[in-house]
Structures are given as C-alpha cells and as structure tokens.
Design a protein around this motif. Structure first.
Motif, PDB file in Angstrom:
ATOM      1  N   TRP A 307       0.797  -1.218   0.000  1.00  0.00           N
ATOM      2  CA  TRP A 307       0.000   0.000   0.000  1.00  0.00           C
ATOM      3  C   TRP A 307       0.833   1.273   0.000  1.00  0.00           C
ATOM      4  N   LEU A 308       1.937   1.309   0.754  1.00  0.00           N
ATOM      5  CA  LEU A 308       2.764   2.524   0.750  1.00  0.00           C
ATOM      6  C   LEU A 308       3.369   2.819  -0.631  1.00  0.00           C
ATOM      7  N   PRO A 309       3.893   1.808  -1.365  1.00  0.00           N
ATOM      8  CA  PRO A 309       4.456   2.119  -2.693  1.00  0.00           C
ATOM      9  C   PRO A 309       3.409   2.255  -3.791  1.00  0.00           C
ATOM     10  N   LEU A 310       2.140   2.001  -3.490  1.00  0.00           N
ATOM     11  CA  LEU A 310       1.145   1.903  -4.561  1.00  0.00           C
ATOM     12  C   LEU A 310       0.929   3.235  -5.275  1.00  0.00           C
ATOM     13  N   VAL A 311       0.722   4.319  -4.529  1.00  0.00           N
ATOM     14  CA  VAL A 311       0.489   5.616  -5.168  1.00  0.00           C
ATOM     15  C   VAL A 311       1.750   6.134  -5.861  1.00  0.00           C
ATOM     16  N   PRO A 312       2.935   6.140  -5.207  1.00  0.00           N
ATOM     17  CA  PRO A 312       4.137   6.553  -5.953  1.00  0.00           C
ATOM     18  C   PRO A 312       4.405   5.681  -7.181  1.00  0.00           C
ATOM     19  N   GLY A 313       4.125   4.383  -7.058  1.00  0.00           N
ATOM     20  CA  GLY A 313       4.307   3.507  -8.209  1.00  0.00           C
ATOM     21  C   GLY A 313       3.362   3.837  -9.340  1.00  0.00           C
ATOM     22  N   ALA A 314       2.107   4.169  -8.993  1.00  0.00           N
ATOM     23  CA  ALA A 314       1.140   4.552 -10.027  1.00  0.00           C
ATOM     24  C   ALA A 314       1.542   5.857 -10.695  1.00  0.00           C
ATOM     25  N   LEU A 315       2.054   6.818  -9.902  1.00  0.00           N
ATOM     26  CA  LEU A 315       2.524   8.077 -10.484  1.00  0.00           C
ATOM     27  C   LEU A 315       3.713   7.844 -11.414  1.00  0.00           C
ATOM     28  N   THR A 316       4.616   6.948 -10.992  1.00  0.00           N
ATOM     29  CA  THR A 316       5.764   6.609 -11.845  1.00  0.00           C
ATOM     30  C   THR A 316       5.305   5.942 -13.131  1.00  0.00           C
ATOM     31  N   LEU A 317       4.324   5.053 -13.016  1.00  0.00           N
ATOM     32  CA  LEU A 317       3.792   4.387 -14.205  1.00  0.00           C
ATOM     33  C   LEU A 317       3.194   5.395 -15.173  1.00  0.00           C
ATOM     34  N   GLY A 318       2.425   6.345 -14.634  1.00  0.00           N
ATOM     35  CA  GLY A 318       1.861   7.376 -15.504  1.00  0.00           C
ATOM     36  C   GLY A 318       2.930   8.220 -16.159  1.00  0.00           C
ATOM     37  N   ALA A 319       3.979   8.562 -15.399  1.00  0.00           N
ATOM     38  CA  ALA A 319       5.065   9.370 -15.971  1.00  0.00           C
ATOM     39  C   ALA A 319       5.803   8.611 -17.077  1.00  0.00           C
ATOM     40  N   LEU A 320       6.017   7.300 -16.870  1.00  0.00           N
ATOM     41  CA  LEU A 320       6.705   6.514 -17.887  1.00  0.00           C
ATOM     42  C   LEU A 320       5.862   6.403 -19.162  1.00  0.00           C
ATOM     43  N   VAL A 321       4.552   6.315 -18.997  1.00  0.00           N
ATOM     44  CA  VAL A 321       3.667   6.289 -20.173  1.00  0.00           C
ATOM     45  C   VAL A 321       3.754   7.622 -20.927  1.00  0.00           C
ATOM     46  N   ARG A 322       3.723   8.716 -20.167  1.00  0.00           N
ATOM     47  CA  ARG A 322       3.743  10.043 -20.804  1.00  0.00           C
ATOM     48  C   ARG A 322       5.085  10.300 -21.503  1.00  0.00           C
ATOM     49  N   LEU A 323       6.182   9.808 -20.908  1.00  0.00           N
ATOM     50  CA  LEU A 323       7.504   9.999 -21.505  1.00  0.00           C
ATOM     51  C   LEU A 323       7.806   8.977 -22.593  1.00  0.00           C
ATOM     52  N   LYS A 324       6.857   8.082 -22.857  1.00  0.00           N
ATOM     53  CA  LYS A 324       6.989   7.045 -23.895  1.00  0.00           C
ATOM     54  C   LYS A 324       8.141   6.057 -23.598  1.00  0.00           C
ATOM     55  N   VAL A 325       8.410   5.872 -22.304  1.00  0.00           N
ATOM     56  CA  VAL A 325       9.360   4.839 -21.904  1.00  0.00           C
ATOM     57  C   VAL A 325       8.710   3.471 -22.024  1.00  0.00           C
ATOM     58  N   ILE A 326       7.400   3.442 -21.785  1.00  0.00           N
ATOM     59  CA  ILE A 326       6.609   2.221 -21.982  1.00  0.00           C
ATOM     60  C   ILE A 326       5.399   2.550 -22.830  1.00  0.00           C
TER      61      ILE A 326
END
Length: 326
Positions: A307-326
């Motif tokens: 639960w603690l890493p869930l929100v930062p992980g989701a934000l990182t996932l969104g950032a990677l999508v926006r930066l076209k890393v994934i």
C-alpha cells in the motif's frame, strides 16, 4: 485569383478528435485503479496502519529498506533475462512502476505487460521480449522453490503442514492440478496451429536461454537477482515480525513466507490481494505464532510492501507512459 474556402462538413462521428490527449488520459488510469482498490480494502488499510503505530520503528525502517531492494533485485533479473543492454535508470523505474501495476491486475499480468512494453520500446523484438519474460518467471520460480526446499530440508519442523494444508483438501487440490495439466496437454495435441505457435515460442525461448548463459554477467544477474528477490521479501516479513514481537524464529518466518507465496502463486487475484494475507496468516500460525499477532504482522507487512508504494508507483507508471518509456 483568390482561393475560395469551402465549408467543412460535420466531423466523422466514428473518429476521435485529433487532439484527444490519449497518453494524458492513460496517465490517470493507474491512479483511478489505486483509488478503487484502496476503497475496496479500506478496512485492511485502517487495521494495518493501526498496528504500525505500536511497532518498533527501527525494525520497520529496515523492512522498508528490504522492500526497496526488491526492485533492484528485479531489475538485475530482468537485465539478466535478455542479452541486449537495457538503460539502467529506466529499467529500475520500470520495476517500481511494474510493482504497482502488478497489484492492480491479476497476479503477474501487470508487471509482465509493463516489462514487455519496456523491452519492445528499447528495441528488443516482441518474440525475444516474450521469451525473456518467460525466462524471468522461470528463474524466479526455480529460485523460490529451491530456497523453500533447502530451508525445509534444513528445518523440517518449521511448519505444521497439517495446519497449513488440511488432509481433506490435499486430495481435491492434487486432482485439480492434474486435471489442468491433462487438459493443457490435450489442447496442445489436438490444436495443430496452437501447437506450432508453442513450439516456435519454445525455440525462441531456448535460443534466448543459451545466449544469456554464454555471458557470465547476464547469467549471474539472472540467477543472483532471482534468488535475492524472495530472500529480500522474506527478510521484510521477518523484520516486521521482529517489530511486532512475533514469537516465531526468523528462519521459521521465512519458511512460512515462502510456503505461503508458493501456495497462492496460481490464485488469479490482483497482486494476490486477500489470498496472500490469508495464506501468510495461516502459514505464520502453522509456524507457531499466535493468531492475533500473526494477523497484525501480516497486515503491517502488506501495508509496507503493497500500500505505501502503490500511489508513488502509479505516479511513476503514468510518468513513464507520458515519456513514452513504456
């Protein structure tokens, strides 16, 4: 001669407008899923944070450190599963984001999809990316089972298997596993096209396996990371158990963790939510822990690791999508 502009007709209703921010919308999807999952498990969150208030914080900080190192171990294993050199920082960030995705989708699918997309963006062909993903799963499973087997041989009294798996459930479980294996074999034999695709995939996977093991650095990263990953996960549970004074030896707690995670590996729930907690509590009780303390340890452990890493992980996932890393 002056150009004449003809009036444009109405837009095609079957088409999206050209400037629809698709990637921006996709960035918000992980946060939306986090909100839904957190709302469904709010009772677990409240209880888990309540137990954390009464714990010894030095042990909890060590557990958080072990949890962070699991992403490093996963990055090593992912790099070891493919010959191509992957960008280190992006690879590590992808593992952090993949952990969040793994808790929002059925077990393994989230992390697998994120890593598959990452490797293809890095230029690894889809067939080889899929083979590397399968090699990662194989290595992690072999390492986890080998570690559990070694600990059980060294400490045969670590678990009371009668409490962990009642006798009346062992027979139906074995029958179910056997039926699934027979059905899968029958499908491969009867469906020629599917059999050809499986054979082609196996050839690619075996070729990738040979290529990886011709490079000692890749083989060391693959198997070293695969072994370190479950060791660090088990160490996190042991440290939380120490923080809450669970009267079970550290080795027995580690065995209980490995046995529980192996038992729930085939349960198709998002990140094992619900099934992992139940299996861990049963395993810790089978190792000799009181039910109340074992429950507190498991809830606190899942707060730290999920639960603690869930929100930062989701934000990182969104950032990677926006930066076209994934």
């Amino acid at each position: 001669m002056t150009a004449v502009r003809l009036p444009q007709g109405p837009a095609d209703p079957g088409r999206f407008p050209r400037r629809v921010p698709v990637r921006q919308i996709l960035c918000l999807v992980p946060l939306l899923l986090v909100t839904v999952v957190a709302a469904r498990h709010r009772d677990v969150l409240v209880a888990g944070f309540g137990h954390l208030r009464s714990a010894e914080w030095p042990w909890l900080l060590a557990a958080i450190g072990a949890t962070c190192l699991t992403w490093v171990a996963a990055a090593f294993t992912r790099q070891g599963a493919v010959v191509d050199r992957l960008p280190k920082r992006r690879l590590l960030a992808t593992q952090f984001a993949a952990g969040s995705a793994n808790h929002l989708l059925p077990t393994g699918l989230g992390a697998g999809a994120v890593n598959l997309r990452f490797m293809t963006v890095c230029g690894v062909p889809l067939a080889r990316s899929s083979a590397a993903l399968a090699l990662y799963l194989l290595a992690e499973s072999v390492a986890r089972l080998s570690l559990l087997a070694a600990l059980l041989l060294a400490f045969p009294d670590a678990l009371s298997f009668g409490a962990l798996l009642p006798r009346h459930t062992a027979g139906p479980l074995l029958l179910t596993v056997g039926a699934v294996l027979v059905a899968a074999t029958a499908v491969l034999v009867l469906v020629r096209r599917l059999r050809g695709a499986v054979v082609s995939f196996l050839r690619t996977a075996l070729s990738e396996l040979r290529s990886v093991h011709t490079r000692p650095s890749r083989a060391l990263a693959l198997w070293g990371g695969s072994l370190a990953f479950p060791v660090l996960q088990a160490a996190g549970l042991v440290l939380v158990g120490q923080a809450l004074d669970l009267p079970v030896s550290p080795v027995h707690m580690a065995v209980a963790y490995l046995a529980a995670t192996v038992a729930v590996a085939l349960v198709p729930t998002p990140g094992g939510l619900g099934s992992v907690e139940a299996a861990l509590i049963v395993a810790l009780v089978a190792a000799g822990g009181p039910v109340a303390v074992a429950t507190a340890v498991v809830l606190a452990y899942r707060i730290i690791t999920v639960w603690l890493p869930l929100v930062p992980g989701a934000l990182t996932l969104g950032a990677l999508v926006r930066l076209k890393v994934i």
